[in-house]
Write an enzyme that holds these catalytic residues in place. Structure first.
Site, PDB file in Angstrom:
ATOM      1  N   ARG A   1       0.808  -1.203   0.276  1.00  0.00           N
ATOM      2  CA  ARG A   1       0.235  -0.463  -0.109  1.00  0.00           C
ATOM      3  C   ARG A   1       0.695   0.830  -0.036  1.00  0.00           C
ATOM      4  O   ARG A   1       0.721   2.245   0.491  1.00  0.00           O
ATOM      5  CB  ARG A   1      -0.963   0.215   1.226  1.00  0.00           C
ATOM      6  CG  ARG A   1      -2.521  -0.898   1.043  1.00  0.00           C
ATOM      7  CD  ARG A   1      -3.329  -0.086   0.337  1.00  0.00           C
ATOM      8  NE  ARG A   1      -4.615  -0.933  -0.214  1.00  0.00           N
ATOM      9  CZ  ARG A   1      -5.633  -0.755   0.346  1.00  0.00           C
ATOM     10  NH1 ARG A   1      -5.645  -0.688   1.638  1.00  0.00           N
ATOM     11  NH2 ARG A   1      -6.331  -1.799   0.085  1.00  0.00           N
TER      12      ARG A   1
ATOM     13  N   ARG B   1      -3.369   7.058   0.909  1.00  0.00           N
ATOM     14  CA  ARG B   1      -3.807   8.075   2.243  1.00  0.00           C
ATOM     15  C   ARG B   1      -3.318   8.918   2.934  1.00  0.00           C
ATOM     16  O   ARG B   1      -3.574   9.994   2.912  1.00  0.00           O
ATOM     17  CB  ARG B   1      -5.176   7.854   1.925  1.00  0.00           C
ATOM     18  CG  ARG B   1      -6.513   7.956   1.308  1.00  0.00           C
ATOM     19  CD  ARG B   1      -7.744   7.339   1.873  1.00  0.00           C
ATOM     20  NE  ARG B   1      -7.698   5.960   2.509  1.00  0.00           N
ATOM     21  CZ  ARG B   1      -8.713   5.420   3.285  1.00  0.00           C
ATOM     22  NH1 ARG B   1      -8.990   6.416   3.757  1.00  0.00           N
ATOM     23  NH2 ARG B   1      -8.269   3.809   3.315  1.00  0.00           N
TER      24      ARG B   1
ATOM     25  N   ARG C   1      -6.135  11.642  -6.008  1.00  0.00           N
ATOM     26  CA  ARG C   1      -7.016  10.686  -5.930  1.00  0.00           C
ATOM     27  C   ARG C   1      -8.360  11.662  -6.587  1.00  0.00           C
ATOM     28  O   ARG C   1      -9.856  11.405  -7.030  1.00  0.00           O
ATOM     29  CB  ARG C   1      -7.470   9.976  -4.555  1.00  0.00           C
ATOM     30  CG  ARG C   1      -8.620   9.194  -4.460  1.00  0.00           C
ATOM     31  CD  ARG C   1      -8.850   8.702  -3.402  1.00  0.00           C
ATOM     32  NE  ARG C   1     -10.296   8.772  -3.206  1.00  0.00           N
ATOM     33  CZ  ARG C   1     -10.686   7.590  -2.213  1.00  0.00           C
ATOM     34  NH1 ARG C   1     -10.362   8.174  -1.175  1.00  0.00           N
ATOM     35  NH2 ARG C   1     -11.829   7.870  -2.443  1.00  0.00           N
TER      36      ARG C   1
ATOM     37  N   ASP D   1      -6.755  -2.391  -8.118  1.00  0.00           N
ATOM     38  CA  ASP D   1      -7.026  -2.583  -6.395  1.00  0.00           C
ATOM     39  C   ASP D   1      -7.387  -4.513  -7.262  1.00  0.00           C
ATOM     40  O   ASP D   1      -7.791  -4.599  -8.007  1.00  0.00           O
ATOM     41  CB  ASP D   1      -8.781  -2.368  -6.473  1.00  0.00           C
ATOM     42  CG  ASP D   1      -9.005  -2.710  -5.006  1.00  0.00           C
ATOM     43  OD1 ASP D   1      -8.318  -2.220  -4.417  1.00  0.00           O
ATOM     44  OD2 ASP D   1      -9.519  -3.545  -4.972  1.00  0.00           O
TER      45      ASP D   1
ATOM     46  N   TYR E   1     -15.354 -10.822  -1.154  1.00  0.00           N
ATOM     47  CA  TYR E   1     -16.207  -9.640  -1.942  1.00  0.00           C
ATOM     48  C   TYR E   1     -17.534  -9.818  -2.732  1.00  0.00           C
ATOM     49  O   TYR E   1     -18.328  -9.218  -2.223  1.00  0.00           O
ATOM     50  CB  TYR E   1     -14.939  -8.176  -2.170  1.00  0.00           C
ATOM     51  CG  TYR E   1     -13.731  -8.394  -1.171  1.00  0.00           C
ATOM     52  CD1 TYR E   1     -14.214  -7.311  -0.722  1.00  0.00           C
ATOM     53  CD2 TYR E   1     -12.806  -9.006  -0.717  1.00  0.00           C
ATOM     54  CE1 TYR E   1     -13.501  -6.665   0.890  1.00  0.00           C
ATOM     55  CE2 TYR E   1     -11.637  -8.883  -0.308  1.00  0.00           C
ATOM     56  CZ  TYR E   1     -11.885  -7.584   0.566  1.00  0.00           C
ATOM     57  OH  TYR E   1     -11.143  -6.925   2.126  1.00  0.00           O
TER      58      TYR E   1
HETATM   59  O1  1CP Z   1      -0.507  -1.366  -2.819  1.00  0.00           O
HETATM   60  C1  1CP Z   1      -0.416  -0.256  -3.174  1.00  0.00           C
HETATM   61  O2  1CP Z   1      -0.015   0.718  -3.539  1.00  0.00           O
HETATM   62  C2  1CP Z   1      -1.264  -1.321  -4.876  1.00  0.00           C
HETATM   63  C3  1CP Z   1      -2.304  -0.948  -4.905  1.00  0.00           C
HETATM   64  C4  1CP Z   1      -3.353  -1.852  -4.047  1.00  0.00           C
HETATM   65  C5  1CP Z   1      -3.186  -2.814  -4.148  1.00  0.00           C
HETATM   66  C6  1CP Z   1      -1.984  -3.481  -3.592  1.00  0.00           C
HETATM   67  C7  1CP Z   1      -4.568  -1.130  -3.747  1.00  0.00           C
HETATM   68  C8  1CP Z   1      -5.018   0.747  -3.851  1.00  0.00           C
HETATM   69  N1  1CP Z   1      -5.486  -2.291  -2.997  1.00  0.00           N
HETATM   70  C9  1CP Z   1      -4.372  -3.376  -3.301  1.00  0.00           C
HETATM   71  C10 1CP Z   1      -4.816  -4.525  -2.547  1.00  0.00           C
HETATM   72  C11 1CP Z   1      -6.013  -4.891  -1.751  1.00  0.00           C
HETATM   73  N2  1CP Z   1      -7.639  -4.302  -1.985  1.00  0.00           N
HETATM   74  C12 1CP Z   1      -6.302  -6.348  -1.217  1.00  0.00           C
HETATM   75  C13 1CP Z   1      -4.903  -7.042  -0.895  1.00  0.00           C
HETATM   76  C14 1CP Z   1      -4.300  -6.318  -0.124  1.00  0.00           C
HETATM   77  C15 1CP Z   1      -4.970  -5.659   1.320  1.00  0.00           C
HETATM   78  O3  1CP Z   1      -5.229  -7.089   2.103  1.00  0.00           O
HETATM   79  O4  1CP Z   1      -4.642  -4.370   1.451  1.00  0.00           O
HETATM   80  C16 1CP Z   1      -7.685  -5.818  -0.802  1.00  0.00           C
HETATM   81  C17 1CP Z   1      -8.758  -6.877  -0.178  1.00  0.00           C
HETATM   82  C18 1CP Z   1      -8.907  -5.389  -1.461  1.00  0.00           C
HETATM   83  C19 1CP Z   1      -9.565  -4.227  -1.431  1.00  0.00           C
HETATM   84  C20 1CP Z   1      -9.930  -3.057  -0.791  1.00  0.00           C
HETATM   85  N3  1CP Z   1      -9.745  -2.263  -1.467  1.00  0.00           N
HETATM   86  C21 1CP Z   1     -10.307  -2.757   0.812  1.00  0.00           C
HETATM   87  C22 1CP Z   1     -10.517  -3.165   1.489  1.00  0.00           C
HETATM   88  C23 1CP Z   1     -11.784  -3.395   1.463  1.00  0.00           C
HETATM   89  C24 1CP Z   1     -11.784  -4.540   3.115  1.00  0.00           C
HETATM   90  O5  1CP Z   1     -13.116  -3.605   3.776  1.00  0.00           O
HETATM   91  O6  1CP Z   1     -11.649  -5.693   3.127  1.00  0.00           O
HETATM   92  C25 1CP Z   1     -10.182  -0.996   0.493  1.00  0.00           C
HETATM   93  C26 1CP Z   1     -10.625   0.028   0.760  1.00  0.00           C
HETATM   94  C27 1CP Z   1      -9.675  -0.765  -0.946  1.00  0.00           C
HETATM   95  C28 1CP Z   1      -9.396   0.408  -1.739  1.00  0.00           C
HETATM   96  C29 1CP Z   1      -8.152   0.934  -1.589  1.00  0.00           C
HETATM   97  N4  1CP Z   1      -7.432  -0.005  -2.283  1.00  0.00           N
HETATM   98  C30 1CP Z   1      -6.035   0.358  -2.371  1.00  0.00           C
HETATM   99  C31 1CP Z   1      -5.802   1.598  -2.244  1.00  0.00           C
HETATM  100  C32 1CP Z   1      -5.174   3.453  -2.079  1.00  0.00           C
HETATM  101  C33 1CP Z   1      -7.304   2.458  -1.698  1.00  0.00           C
HETATM  102  C34 1CP Z   1      -7.813   3.465  -0.226  1.00  0.00           C
HETATM  103  C35 1CP Z   1      -9.227   3.767  -0.838  1.00  0.00           C
HETATM  104  C36 1CP Z   1      -8.778   4.835  -1.241  1.00  0.00           C
HETATM  105  O7  1CP Z   1      -9.492   5.531  -0.368  1.00  0.00           O
HETATM  106  O8  1CP Z   1      -7.917   5.721  -1.784  1.00  0.00           O
END
Ligand code: 1CP
Length: 347
Positions: free
Chosen positions: A27, A31, A40, A77, A154
Site C-alpha cells: 500500500r 491516503r 485521487r 485494486d 467480496y
Molecule cells: O499497494 C499499493 O500501493 C498498490 C495498490 C493496491 C493494492 C495492492 C490497492 C490500492 N489495493 C491493493 C490490494 C487490495 N485491495 C487488497 C489486498 C491487500 C490487503 O489485504 O490490503 C484488498 C483486500 C483490497 C480491497 C480493498 N480496496 C479494500 C479493503 C476493503 C475491506 O473492507 O475489506 C479497500 C479499502 C480498498 C481501496 C483501496 N485500494 C487501494 C487503495 C490505496 C485503497 C484506498 C482507497 C482510497 O480511499 O483512496
C-alpha cells in the site's frame, strides 16, 4: 552463460542472500501521502483513478520519488477482476468497496468468460507500460491480483467482512457451486496476470488477505490449490517470472506453502515470529514482510529495534524487507523514510 539479474528484488527472489535486504512497501500509494490524496481528488473517485493510466502511473511513482524503494507495486485494486467478470463494483467514501452479490449457481454461471476480462482491464496494462518507461532502472515493477478465495469473499458478501461469513456460508451450502466460482476467478486471474507480465510487470503477487479464515481441507482446496493452479499456468507461459504469494494469517500453514504452490517467495504477516518463520518458511526460499504496519504510525526507537530484529532473523537466507500488511492512512511518512534509512544503514 547467464548473468545474474541486477535488480536487488529479482536477486532475492532468485534465492540470493544479500548483505542487506531490498525493500518495498505494501500500500505504498495511499491516503497517508498528501500527494496521493491530491491525485485521487483530481481523478474524482477511486475506480476512476485505477482506470486512468496516466494518474495511476503517477500515484505509483510518487512513493518511489519520495522514498526510493527497490520495488514499486502497480496502482490498481483486487476488486477490478470481479468488475471485469461482470459484478457491479463501487466505492463508498469513508466506508470501502461495495459489490453486487453472488449467492447461487446461476450467479456464478452468469459471470463473463476469463478472456473477456481484458475488455475492462486493458487500461491497467497501459499503466504498466508507462511505468516501465518511467521507473528508475533499478526499481522492480510488481504486478498483482487477489487470490481466488479473497476475491470470492467480496463477490459473495458484496463488501469487506470481519469473518468472511457469507463466503463460508455459500461454500458450506453448495461446495460445487462455490468451487466453480473459485475456478472462474482463478481462470480470469491467469489471463489478467499473464497480460500484466506481457505489458512489463517483472514480478507478480497474489494477495490472499483472508486465507487465515480457511482451516484444514478448506485451506487446501480454496487457498493452496487455486494458488498452485495460477502459479503453474503463469510459469508455463512465463517461466522466468517470479511470483510472491501472501496467504495472510495462514499461521502454521505458511510451512510448506512455497513448495506446495511453486511460489518463489512467501509474504508473512506480523502475527508470526520472525525466528520461527526463518526456520520453518525461509528454508524453502525467499520471504518478505513481518513488520507490523502500526510502526509506521508510532515510529521511534521501537521501529528501529523491531526492524533490526527482523533483519537479523532473516539474515541467513533470501529476504525482502516489507510490512506484514498495508500501511494505514494514519501513518506518518517520516516513519517510512526512517524505515528505508534503517534498512539501508548496513549498505
Ligand atoms: O499497494 C499499493 O500501493 C498498490 C495498490 C493496491 C493494492 C495492492 C490497492 C490500492 N489495493 C491493493 C490490494 C487490495 N485491495 C487488497 C489486498 C491487500 C490487503 O489485504 O490490503 C484488498 C483486500 C483490497 C480491497 C480493498 N480496496 C479494500 C479493503 C476493503 C475491506 O473492507 O475489506 C479497500 C479499502 C480498498 C481501496 C483501496 N485500494 C487501494 C487503495 C490505496 C485503497 C484506498 C482507497 C482510497 O480511499 O483512496
Amino acid at each position: 552463460m547467464t548473468t545474474a539479474p541486477a535488480k536487488t528484488i529479482l536477486r532475492a527472489l532468485a534465492g540470493e542472500t544479500l548483505p542487506t535486504p531490498p525493500i518495498w512497501m505494501m500500500r505504498q500509494a495511499g491516503r497517508y501521502l498528501p500527494e496521493y490524496r491530491a491525485k485521487r481528488a483530481e481523478a474524482g473517485d477511486f475506480l476512476s483513478l485505477c482506470y486512468n493510466p496516466d494518474l495511476a502511473a503517477e500515484v505509483t511513482l510518487q512513493p518511489i520519488r519520495r522514498f526510493g524503494f527497490d520495488g514499486a507495486i502497480l496502482f490498481a485494486d483486487i476488486l477490478l477482476v470481479p468488475q471485469a467478470l461482470g459484478s457491479d463494483v463501487w466505492f463508498v467514501t469513508g466506508e470501502g468497496p461495495r459489490l453486487s452479490t453472488i449467492t447461487s449457481p446461476a450467479g456464478v454461471a452468469a459471470l463473463k468468460p476469463a478472456d473477456a476480462v481484458h475488455d475492462t482491464l486493458s487500461p491497467i496494462y497501459e499503466t504498466i507500460r508507462i511505468l516501465r518507461r518511467e521507473l528508475p532502472e533499478q526499481t522492480t515493477l510488481i504486478g498483482f491480483a487477489g487470490a481466488p478465495w479473497t476475491v470470492a469473499t467480496y463477490m459473495v458478501a458484496g463488501r469487506g467482512t470481519p469473518d468472511q461469513g457469507p463466503a463460508h456460508a455459500f461454500k458450506d451450502a453448495d461446495r460445487a457451486a462455490f468451487t466453480a466460482l473459485i475456478d472462474r476467478i482463478g481462470d480470469a486471474t491467469i489471463e489478467y496476470l499473464s497480460a500484466q507480465i506481457e505489458a512489463g510487470a517483472e514480478v507478480v503477487k497474489l494477495f490472499d488477505s483472508w486465507a487465515g479464515s480457511l482451516k484444514g481441507q478448506d485451506f487446501d482446496d480454496f487457498a493452496l490449490a487455486p494458488t498452485a493452479k495460477i502459479i503453474a499456468a503463469l510459469k508455463a507461459r512465463h517461466p522466468a517470472i517470479p511470483i510472491i504469494a501472501f496467504p495472510r494469517e495462514a499461521g502454521p500453514r505458511y510451512v510448506g506453502f512455497a513448495r506446495a504452490t511453486g511460489a518463489d517467495c512467501v509474504a508473512l504477516d506480523q502475527s508470526v515470529d520472525a525466528g520461527w518463520a526463518a526456520a520453518n518458511v525461509q528454508r524453502d526460499g525467499c520471504v518478505q514482510g513481518n513488520l507490523a504496519p502500526q510502526h509506521m504510525v508510532t515510529g521511534g526507537q521501537a521501529l528501529v529495534d523491531e526492524m533490526r530484529r527482523i533483519v537479523a532473523a532473516f539474515s541467513g537466507g533470501p529476504h525482502i524487507f516489507n510490512l506484514g500488511h498495508g500501511i494505514t492512512p494514519d501513518a506518518n511518512p517520516d516513519n517510512v523514510a526512517l524505515m528505508v534509512e534503517t534498512v539501508r544503514a548496513g549498505r
